[in-house]
Design a protein around this motif. Structure first.
Motif, short mmCIF file in Angstrom:
data_model
loop_
_atom_site.label_atom_id
_atom_site.label_comp_id
_atom_site.label_asym_id
_atom_site.label_seq_id
_atom_site.Cartn_x
_atom_site.Cartn_y
_atom_site.Cartn_z
N ASP A 1 0.82 -1.21 0.00
CA ASP A 1 0.00 0.00 0.00
C ASP A 1 0.85 1.26 0.00
O ASP A 1 0.33 2.37 0.12
N PHE A 2 2.16 1.12 -0.16
CA PHE A 2 3.09 2.23 -0.31
C PHE A 2 3.01 3.25 0.83
O PHE A 2 3.17 4.45 0.62
N ASP A 3 2.76 2.76 2.06
CA ASP A 3 2.76 3.66 3.21
C ASP A 3 4.19 4.01 3.64
O ASP A 3 4.40 4.92 4.45
N THR A 4 5.17 3.27 3.11
CA THR A 4 6.57 3.63 3.29
C THR A 4 7.25 3.61 1.92
O THR A 4 6.74 3.00 0.97
N ASP A 5 8.38 4.24 1.84
CA ASP A 5 9.12 4.33 0.59
C ASP A 5 9.52 2.93 0.11
O ASP A 5 10.23 2.21 0.81
N PRO A 6 9.05 2.49 -1.07
CA PRO A 6 9.39 1.15 -1.54
C PRO A 6 10.81 1.03 -2.07
O PRO A 6 11.26 -0.07 -2.39
N GLY A 7 11.52 2.15 -2.18
CA GLY A 7 12.90 2.12 -2.64
C GLY A 7 13.03 1.73 -4.10
O GLY A 7 13.66 0.72 -4.42
N LEU A 8 12.43 2.52 -4.97
CA LEU A 8 12.48 2.22 -6.40
C LEU A 8 13.92 2.16 -6.90
O LEU A 8 14.74 3.03 -6.60
N VAL A 9 14.21 1.12 -7.68
CA VAL A 9 15.52 0.98 -8.31
C VAL A 9 15.37 1.27 -9.79
O VAL A 9 14.52 0.67 -10.46
N SER A 10 16.17 2.18 -10.31
CA SER A 10 16.09 2.55 -11.71
C SER A 10 16.95 1.59 -12.54
O SER A 10 18.17 1.56 -12.40
N ASN A 11 16.29 0.79 -13.36
CA ASN A 11 17.01 -0.17 -14.20
C ASN A 11 16.06 -0.65 -15.28
O ASN A 11 14.84 -0.71 -15.07
N THR A 12 16.60 -1.00 -16.42
CA THR A 12 15.76 -1.51 -17.51
C THR A 12 15.44 -2.98 -17.35
O THR A 12 14.56 -3.50 -18.03
N THR A 13 16.16 -3.68 -16.45
CA THR A 13 15.87 -5.09 -16.20
C THR A 13 15.72 -5.34 -14.70
O THR A 13 16.18 -4.57 -13.88
N VAL A 14 15.05 -6.44 -14.37
CA VAL A 14 14.78 -6.80 -12.97
C VAL A 14 15.82 -7.83 -12.54
O VAL A 14 15.83 -8.96 -13.01
N VAL A 15 16.68 -7.44 -11.62
CA VAL A 15 17.80 -8.28 -11.22
C VAL A 15 17.47 -9.13 -10.00
O VAL A 15 17.78 -10.33 -9.96
N ASN A 16 16.84 -8.53 -8.98
CA ASN A 16 16.61 -9.20 -7.70
C ASN A 16 15.13 -9.35 -7.38
O ASN A 16 14.30 -8.53 -7.82
N VAL A 17 14.80 -10.35 -6.58
CA VAL A 17 13.42 -10.55 -6.14
C VAL A 17 13.05 -9.49 -5.09
O VAL A 17 13.92 -8.87 -4.49
N ASN A 18 11.75 -9.33 -4.90
CA ASN A 18 11.21 -8.46 -3.84
C ASN A 18 11.76 -7.04 -3.90
O ASN A 18 12.05 -6.42 -2.87
N THR A 19 11.89 -6.52 -5.10
CA THR A 19 12.41 -5.17 -5.32
C THR A 19 11.58 -4.49 -6.39
O THR A 19 11.29 -5.08 -7.44
N TRP A 20 11.20 -3.24 -6.13
CA TRP A 20 10.47 -2.46 -7.13
C TRP A 20 11.46 -1.80 -8.09
O TRP A 20 12.30 -1.01 -7.68
N TYR A 21 11.33 -2.13 -9.37
CA TYR A 21 12.18 -1.54 -10.40
C TYR A 21 11.35 -0.60 -11.27
O TYR A 21 10.20 -0.89 -11.61
#
Length: 219
Positions: free
Chosen positions: A32-52
Motif C-alpha cells: 500500500d506504499f505507506d513507506t518508501d518502496p525504494g524504487l531501483v532505476s534499471n531496464t531489467t529486474v535483477v533481484n526478487v522483492n524489489t520495485w524496479y
C-alpha cells in the motif's frame, strides 16, 4: 423432516464450496506504499522483492498520498514498474493482480502483465524481466496481459488461469504507454495485491474428500 447422511453431506459440500475459496487464497504481495518502496532505476529486474522502474525521474514515491506517482514529466513513451518474487512452493494455482489507482489526467493508457519463470529468476540481461518493454527476457513468459485506458479513481484486475505449468517465480509489470493530460499532472498507484487462488475444481475435490471422511465418521 429427518435428513439422511447423503442429504447432510450434500449440504455440507455446498457450504464448503461457498466458504473455502476465500479462506484458501494466498496473498503473495500486498503493497500500500505507506513507506518508501525504494524504487531501483534499471531496464531489467535483477533481484526478487524489489520495485524496479524504467525511470525513477518519471516514477517516484509520494509520501502525502502513500502512492507511487507517475508525473507529467515526459508524458509520452513507455515507462514501467516491475516486481518479481519467488513464492514458497512456486505458483501452482490461478493468479489475481489488483491495482488501485488515482489520476487527474484526462485519461491514461496502461500495459499490465503477469509473468512466470520455470527456472532461474535473474540470469543475464536478455533473460530478465524488463521495465521498458512488455516483452520479457528469455527466462520468462507472459501469463496474462491487458492494456486498459483509465481515468479518475478505480481498481484494475488482471487474472491468470493456471493450466498445467507450475512456475517457480512470478512477476508483474505496470506501465504507462500514453496519456492525455487535460491539465492533469499525476497518475498514482495507491496499492498492489497479488494473490494465488486455488482452482474451483481443486477446491471442490478437497471439500468433497474431507466431508466424505466426516460423513463416514458420523455413521
Amino acid at each position: 423432516m429427518r435428513l439422511n447422511h447423503t442429504t447432510t453431506l450434500a449440504a455440507l459440500v455446498a457450504v464448503a464450496l461457498l466458504t473455502i475459496p476465500a479462506s484458501a487464497s494466498t496473498v503473495l504481495l500486498s503493497e500500500d506504499f505507506d513507506t518508501d518502496p525504494g524504487l531501483v532505476s534499471n531496464t531489467t529486474v535483477v533481484n526478487v522483492n524489489t520495485w524496479y522502474a524504467s525511470s525513477t525521474s518519471r516514477y517516484s514515491w509520494n509520501d502525502p498520498t502513500d502512492a507511487v506517482r507517475r508525473s507529467a514529466a515526459s508524458p509520452s513513451g513507455y515507462t514501467g514498474l516491475t516486481y518479481g518474487l519467488t513464492p514458497t512452493g512456486g505458483v501452482t494455482d490461478d493468479l489475481k493482480l489488483d491495482i488501485t489507482y488515482n489520476t487527474d489526467f484526462e485519461s491514461i493508457t496502461l500495459a499490465i502483465a503477469i509473468y512466470g519463470a520455470e527456472t532461474t529468476f535473474g540470469g543475464g540481461g536478455t533473460a530478465r524481466m524488463r521495465t521498458d518493454s512488455i516483452t520479457p527476457g528469455s527466462n520468462w513468459v507472459i501469463l496474462a496481459q491487458s492494456t486498459p485506458t483509465v481515468s479518475g479513481t478505480g481498481t484494475i484486475t488482471l487474472e491468470w488461469s493456471h493450466v498445467d505449468t507450475n512456475y517457480a517465480h512470478v512477476g508483474f509489470q505496470i506501465a504507462t504507454t500514453a496519456l492525455t493530460s487535460g491539465g492533469g499532472t499525476f497518475f498514482d498507484i495507491t496499492s498492489v495485491t497479488l494473490t494465488q487462488v486455488p482452482e474451483p475444481a481443486s477446491l471442490a475435490l478437497m471439500a468433497l474428500g474431507g466431508l466424505c471422511i466426516l460423513g463416514r465418521r458420523r455413521r
